[in-house]
Design a protein around this motif. Structure first.
Motif, PDB file in Angstrom:
ATOM      1  N   UNK A  77      92.444 -11.796 120.866  1.00  0.00           N
ATOM      2  CA  UNK A  77      93.326 -10.637 121.019  1.00  0.00           C
ATOM      3  C   UNK A  77      94.387 -10.991 122.049  1.00  0.00           C
ATOM      4  N   UNK A  78      95.677 -10.977 121.625  1.00  0.00           N
ATOM      5  CA  UNK A  78      96.732 -11.379 122.559  1.00  0.00           C
ATOM      6  C   UNK A  78      96.888 -10.419 123.732  1.00  0.00           C
ATOM      7  N   UNK A  79      96.321  -9.206 123.621  1.00  0.00           N
ATOM      8  CA  UNK A  79      96.422  -8.250 124.726  1.00  0.00           C
ATOM      9  C   UNK A  79      95.306  -8.441 125.741  1.00  0.00           C
ATOM     10  N   UNK A 254      97.294 -13.604 131.581  1.00  0.00           N
ATOM     11  CA  UNK A 254      97.753 -13.112 130.289  1.00  0.00           C
ATOM     12  C   UNK A 254      98.794 -14.047 129.690  1.00  0.00           C
ATOM     13  N   UNK A 258      99.131 -18.089 126.642  1.00  0.00           N
ATOM     14  CA  UNK A 258     100.039 -17.995 125.497  1.00  0.00           C
ATOM     15  C   UNK A 258     101.003 -19.170 125.481  1.00  0.00           C
ATOM     16  N   UNK A 324      99.944 -17.076 116.400  1.00  0.00           N
ATOM     17  CA  UNK A 324      99.108 -15.956 116.824  1.00  0.00           C
ATOM     18  C   UNK A 324      97.738 -16.461 117.231  1.00  0.00           C
ATOM     19  N   UNK A 325      96.816 -15.548 117.308  1.00  0.00           N
ATOM     20  CA  UNK A 325      95.471 -15.959 117.713  1.00  0.00           C
ATOM     21  C   UNK A 325      94.511 -15.906 116.540  1.00  0.00           C
TER      22      UNK A 325
ATOM     23  N   UNK B 101      95.734  -3.365 116.099  1.00  0.00           N
ATOM     24  CA  UNK B 101      95.069  -3.785 117.326  1.00  0.00           C
ATOM     25  C   UNK B 101      94.471  -2.554 117.998  1.00  0.00           C
ATOM     26  N   UNK B 103      93.537  -2.084 120.863  1.00  0.00           N
ATOM     27  CA  UNK B 103      93.946  -1.875 122.252  1.00  0.00           C
ATOM     28  C   UNK B 103      95.357  -1.316 122.342  1.00  0.00           C
ATOM     29  N   UNK B 158     108.044  -8.189 114.201  1.00  0.00           N
ATOM     30  CA  UNK B 158     106.726  -8.511 113.710  1.00  0.00           C
ATOM     31  C   UNK B 158     105.737  -8.024 114.772  1.00  0.00           C
ATOM     32  N   UNK B 160     103.015  -9.033 116.220  1.00  0.00           N
ATOM     33  CA  UNK B 160     102.586  -9.903 117.309  1.00  0.00           C
ATOM     34  C   UNK B 160     103.674 -10.047 118.363  1.00  0.00           C
ATOM     35  N   UNK B 163     104.004  -6.993 120.515  1.00  0.00           N
ATOM     36  CA  UNK B 163     102.959  -6.917 121.540  1.00  0.00           C
ATOM     37  C   UNK B 163     103.308  -7.791 122.737  1.00  0.00           C
ATOM     38  N   UNK B 164     103.708  -9.045 122.470  1.00  0.00           N
ATOM     39  CA  UNK B 164     103.978  -9.972 123.582  1.00  0.00           C
ATOM     40  C   UNK B 164     105.163  -9.492 124.420  1.00  0.00           C
ATOM     41  N   UNK B 167     104.076  -6.604 126.491  1.00  0.00           N
ATOM     42  CA  UNK B 167     103.309  -7.047 127.658  1.00  0.00           C
ATOM     43  C   UNK B 167     104.249  -7.481 128.765  1.00  0.00           C
TER      44      UNK B 167
END
Lengths: 325, 345
Positions: A77-79, A254, A258, A324-325, B101, B103, B158, B160, B163-164, B167
């Motif tokens: 999970x990238x978060x 975090x 990445x 991605x992951x 996701x 989260x 997109x 992903x 999200x990045x 963040x």
């Protein structure tokens, strides 16, 4: 550029940053004097302030980066950051208890509360995440961490909103800093961090197998459950230890994994190697900047890391073909 | 007729046909009934105690003193809790579906953090009235959300990348917020922290009415967007193949989610955790594959209303509702996780 050459380049960069961290501050010390200090004041500054601070930055950076890489690999999970298993909220809750209930006001006093909080809460999260099963499913683990973290965060907020003294202490602790920590704070935590790093090294290869899915991993001979337990233990020790030393420093754990993943591709062994070097670079760079920006005042490193790292992260995600992951 | 593996009801009205999932319907009905009961109890409770029947007569009798208490003082807060909760639930469900996701919440696009930054700037630098803080929060939140969307846009957004970038931007603003808190006086910082966790203490008809109308309109807009949201869960290519205009639909959904959170944040501060928990809890109650909008809305309403009741009447000292939402919501989510695993054994 091969991966090895890239790693060597990163190591050189790390040495440069370490020297800068010793040289730059409220009183700048020229580079020759950093290597062979002759002036008494400069020697004192290096021995008592800059050198311990740089060592703390190195250790905390490595611990945060590696734990971040592990938790992202485990949860895919990238978060997910190292705090997601409850390390951050757990440590904060115990520190709030130390301040509010036991009236402790020194960093060495917080140290063990923070570390104990991180350990206890992560164990509880793992028990909830694994409840009734042979192994902890990563999604449930993450949700359990978030839920328990929220509960503890709420109680911490309630305690501090009703107690101005605790609130004042907590807002400074929660900024996260590596200044004035000294090596005395590091020594007791160091063995735990060392064990965490060894566990991380052990888990790297099986994590590659688990990335293919649990069934494929079992077929390849990896122990899924055992690996997950090892990873959770490593994350707890590393992130808990780092938080105990420096307070909650976000974003390093975090972001760096990445970036490492985009450089190296999906092999966890390379990701961990790069993270080990890149994370302290980010942390020490941020710390040096925090000393320079508002001279002679300082900004805690926990606040600066995001300002340094976020632009890099945004540029990278817009330019590279990211995985991605 | 297709067997979906779940009991469904069909409704046909001319050209419109609806497939309704029985379990989801039941869950929504139960949640709505619970919300209404909690709301009635909340209207009856306080220093001036009333019975439920007295509440009803007080609402009808315009002359009585009880009418002032129930309608003018208590009702706006209860209504606000219901409506704001529904709004948070829906916006959380939208973001969790879009990014696939669990989260994800409106926070990932940086809205709440940006709103907090805006409010903090007003509080720390200008010393703000309620309206100025609300304005600052709205401006900060919308600017941040737009920034995140633009930075993530590169021939389409997109999940992903969103999200990045979210963040990165949120982390930067968080740091800035922490720094503002460090430099502020202790009193100002504590007031800001109370705002930052979300509170319904200052809610009167002005906030509840305006917020209610705005959110009501937005929820109506959400109804036709629920279908493309389901398709987007299958992935961009599959959704495109099934006739969904992917980018416009996603932009509309993101805008809707942000607008819902914005309306709540401006009125009551960024009430944390409802958006995250409502989607996940309702998903487990309805046992659906994805996060559905309607159950999340009802659950959000129930959650916020019940939590505000606890914050106001049950605790020894009144606390901001945000403190209670995280503790109760988080606790319930933990219980669900444990319970879920027992059932599957």
């Amino acid at each position: 550029m091969s991966k090895t050459a890239g790693l060597v380049a990163a190591l050189v960069l790390l040495v440069v940053v370490v020297l800068a961290s010793i040289a730059i501050g409220a009183r700048d010390i020229p580079l020759p004097a950093v290597l062979h200090p002759t002036d008494v004041t400069e020697r004192l500054i290096i021995r008592d302030l800059r050198f311990p601070r740089t060592v703390v930055g190195l250790i905390v950076g490595i611990a945060l980066g590696v734990s971040g890489a592990l938790i992202q690999a485990l949860t895919r999970n990238p978060l997910a950051d190292p705090g997601i298993l409850g390390v951050g909220p757990g440590a904060a809750f115990f520190v709030a208890l130390a301040v509010g209930v036991f009236g402790i006001g020194s960093i060495t006093g917080y140290l063990w509360f923070a570390f104990a909080g991180a350990l206890v809460v992560t164990v509880v999260v793992y028990v909830i995440g694994a409840a009734g099963r042979r192994t902890a499913d990563p999604v449930r683990l993450v949700l359990a961490g978030v839920a328990l973290g929220a509960v503890l965060g709420g109680i911490t907020a309630a305690m501090t909103l009703l107690d101005p003294v605790a609130f004042d202490a907590m807002r400074f602790w929660s900024a996260g800093t590596i200044a004035d920590r000294g090596l005395a704070v590091v020594w007791p935590v160091l063995p735990f961090l060392a064990i965490g790093l060894i566990l991380a090294a052990i888990a790297a290869a099986p994590l590659n197998a688990i990335a293919l899915g649990d069934d494929a991993a079992s077929a390849l001979g990896a122990h899924v459950t055992r690996t997950r337990v090892v990873v959770v233990a490593a994350v707890t020790l590393l992130a808990g230890g780092a938080t105990a030393i420096a307070g909650p420093i976000g974003f390093v754990g975090l972001m760096v994994p990445h970036v490492a993943r985009w450089i190296t591709g999906p092999d966890q062994r390379w990701i961990l190697a790069y993270t080990t070097v890149l994370a302290p670079i980010l942390l020490l760079t941020a710390d040096v900047l925090g000393r320079v920006v508002m001279r002679p005042g300082e900004i805690p490193v926990g606040i600066v890391t995001a300002f340094v790292g976020a632009p890099v992260l945004i540029v990278l995600i817009r330019r590279t073909r990211v995985s991605g992951l | 007729m297709i067997d979906f593996g779940r009991r469904t009801l069909w409704a046909r009205l001319g050209p419109v046909s609806l497939r309704l999932d029985v379990r989801s319907l039941a869950v929504c009905a139960v949640l709505a009934a619970l919300s209404l009961s909690v709301a009635l109890v909340a209207l009856a409770s306080g220093d001036f105690r009333l019975s439920v029947s007295e509440v009803v007569s007080a609402v009808l009798d315009r002359q009585s003193f009880a009418h002032t208490i129930v309608v003018d003082w208590r009702m706006p807060r209860v209504l606000a809790a219901l409506v704001f909760g529904a709004a948070l639930g829906v916006s959380g469900a939208i973001f969790q579906s879009l990014t696939r996701n669990p989260l994800a919440s409106p926070d990932i696009i940086g809205f709440s953090t940006g709103a907090y930054t805006g409010a903090l700037l007003v509080m720390v630098l200008a010393g703000g009235s309620y309206l100025r803080v609300a304005g600052g929060a709205l401006a900060g939140g919308l600017a941040t959300a737009a920034l995140v969307y633009l930075l993530a846009y590169r021939r389409g957004v997109q999940g992903f990348r969103l999200i990045i970038v979210g963040i990165a931007v949120a982390a930067t603003l968080n740091s800035f917020n922490t720094w503002l808190m460090l430099t502020a006086d202790l009193e100002v910082a504590m007031a800001a922290a109370t705002w930052g966790i979300g509170s319904l203490n200052d809610t009167g008809w002005a906030q509840a009415g305006l917020g209610g109308v705005v959110i009501g309109v937005l929820l109506l807009v959400a109804v036709p967007l629920a279908r493309p949201l389901r398709q987007l869960e299958l992935g961009d290519d599959a959704a495109r193949a099934r006739g969904v205009a992917v980018e416009p639909a996603r932009l509309a959904l993101v805008a809707l989610g942000v607008a819902l959170t914005a309306a709540v944040s401006a009125a009551a501060g960024p009430i944390v955790f409802v958006a995250l928990a409502a989607g996940q809890i309702s998903r487990r109650l309805t046992r659906t594959a994805g996060v559905a909008l309607a159950p999340a809305a009802f659950l959000g309403a129930l959650m916020l209303c019940a939590c505000d009741y606890v914050a106001q009447h049950v605790l020894p000292t009144p606390l901001p509702v945000g403190v209670v939402t995280v503790v109760l919501g988080g606790g319930y989510l933990i219980w669900l996780l444990i319970h879920e695993s027992r059932r599957r054994l």
